[in-house]
Design a protein around this motif. Structure first.
Motif, PDB file in Angstrom:
ATOM      1  N   MET A   1       7.088  -7.984  -1.586  1.00 21.42           N
ATOM      2  CA  MET A   1       6.556  -6.410  -1.919  1.00 21.42           C
ATOM      3  C   MET A   1       7.868  -6.057  -2.635  1.00 21.42           C
ATOM      4  O   MET A   1       8.050  -5.197  -3.531  1.00 21.42           O
ATOM      5  CB  MET A   1       6.226  -5.667  -0.834  1.00 21.42           C
ATOM      6  N   PRO A   2       9.216  -6.174  -2.177  1.00 22.65           N
ATOM      7  CA  PRO A   2      10.393  -5.733  -2.625  1.00 22.65           C
ATOM      8  C   PRO A   2      10.780  -6.096  -4.100  1.00 22.65           C
ATOM      9  O   PRO A   2      11.231  -5.476  -4.736  1.00 22.65           O
ATOM     10  CB  PRO A   2      11.623  -6.077  -1.866  1.00 22.65           C
ATOM     11  N   ALA A   3      10.510  -7.463  -4.239  1.00 27.42           N
ATOM     12  CA  ALA A   3      10.558  -8.039  -5.821  1.00 27.42           C
ATOM     13  C   ALA A   3       9.605  -7.202  -6.495  1.00 27.42           C
ATOM     14  O   ALA A   3       9.795  -6.971  -7.974  1.00 27.42           O
ATOM     15  CB  ALA A   3      10.242  -9.428  -5.680  1.00 27.42           C
ATOM     16  N   ILE A   4       8.281  -7.078  -6.236  1.00 25.23           N
ATOM     17  CA  ILE A   4       7.200  -6.340  -7.144  1.00 25.23           C
ATOM     18  C   ILE A   4       7.869  -4.914  -7.440  1.00 25.23           C
ATOM     19  O   ILE A   4       7.786  -4.392  -8.508  1.00 25.23           O
ATOM     20  CB  ILE A   4       6.011  -6.096  -6.533  1.00 25.23           C
ATOM     21  N   ARG A   5       8.284  -4.165  -6.347  1.00 26.06           N
ATOM     22  CA  ARG A   5       8.808  -2.753  -6.440  1.00 26.06           C
ATOM     23  C   ARG A   5      10.051  -2.877  -7.661  1.00 26.06           C
ATOM     24  O   ARG A   5      10.152  -2.004  -8.318  1.00 26.06           O
ATOM     25  CB  ARG A   5       9.306  -2.308  -5.449  1.00 26.06           C
ATOM     26  N   ARG A   6      10.956  -3.810  -7.500  1.00 25.79           N
ATOM     27  CA  ARG A   6      12.214  -4.131  -8.297  1.00 25.79           C
ATOM     28  C   ARG A   6      11.579  -4.245  -9.692  1.00 25.79           C
ATOM     29  O   ARG A   6      12.230  -3.515 -10.579  1.00 25.79           O
ATOM     30  CB  ARG A   6      13.027  -4.949  -8.033  1.00 25.79           C
ATOM     31  N   HIS A   7      10.966  -4.973  -9.972  1.00 32.39           N
ATOM     32  CA  HIS A   7      10.291  -5.270 -11.314  1.00 32.39           C
ATOM     33  C   HIS A   7       9.641  -4.086 -11.962  1.00 32.39           C
ATOM     34  O   HIS A   7       9.722  -3.799 -12.954  1.00 32.39           O
ATOM     35  CB  HIS A   7       9.049  -6.362 -11.246  1.00 32.39           C
TER      36      HIS A   7
END
Length: 177
Positions: A1-7
């Motif tokens: 989830m954090p990677a998606i938010r960062r993207h």
């Protein structure tokens, strides 16, 4: 989830997506809804010219080449009616040409008016440095003929096309008057 938010944050920073918070219709936490911005939408390929060519090809196959000519003539008449109010005959030709060039540039033609003086004689040229309908114009030259008719009608003068992008030249150049 954090990677998606960062993207998603990176895409927002680039102006490609925008986020809004919506409350669910029932119970639950508010949710973030992401949508493409106009700039983001522009990053995806568009095949409008392909669709247009296909439709005109079908019109020609079903109803004949004259039907394509009629469709293009109707489009020209509609454009003339819409733009005619912005180009009153009371304006000098060079000002009408400037207004037309501005309108064409808004539609993607990158149009300018060149004033050339030779032997004390001034000649006006409308120059289109881009053709937003190139794929269509290459297969249906009637589109270019319809534009020429439109320019003559709007400018109230003879217009002679000297060069054409759809024939491989660097610009569409029209001598006015």
């Amino acid at each position: 989830m954090p990677a998606i938010r960062r993207h998603l944050t990176d895409l927002q920073d680039q102006g490609l997506v925008e986020a809004r918070t919506e409350r669910p219709s029932g119970r639950g936490r508010p949710q973030h809804v992401y949508a493409l911005t106009e700039r983001g939408e522009g990053a995806f390929p568009k095949t409008y010219s392909g669709l247009c060519v296909d439709v005109l090809r079908q019109v020609a196959a079903l109803f004949g080449e004259d039907a394509v000519t009629q469709v293009l003539a109707a489009r020209t008449a509609e454009q003339a009616q819409t733009l005619g109010a912005e180009l009153p005959e009371s304006l000098p030709l060079h000002l009408r040409a400037e207004v037309l060039a501005r309108h064409l540039s808004e539609q993607g033609y990158d149009a300018v008016v060149d004033r050339v003086v030779e032997d004390g004689q001034e000649t006006l040229y409308l120059v289109e440095r881009n053709c937003p309908h190139l794929a269509v114009a290459r297969q249906f030259p009637g589109l270019c003929a319809a534009e020429l008719t439109l320019y003559e009608e709007l400018l109230g003068t003879a217009v002679t096309r000297e060069t054409r992008i759809s024939c491989g030249q660097g610009c569409c150049r029209y001598r006015l008057g």
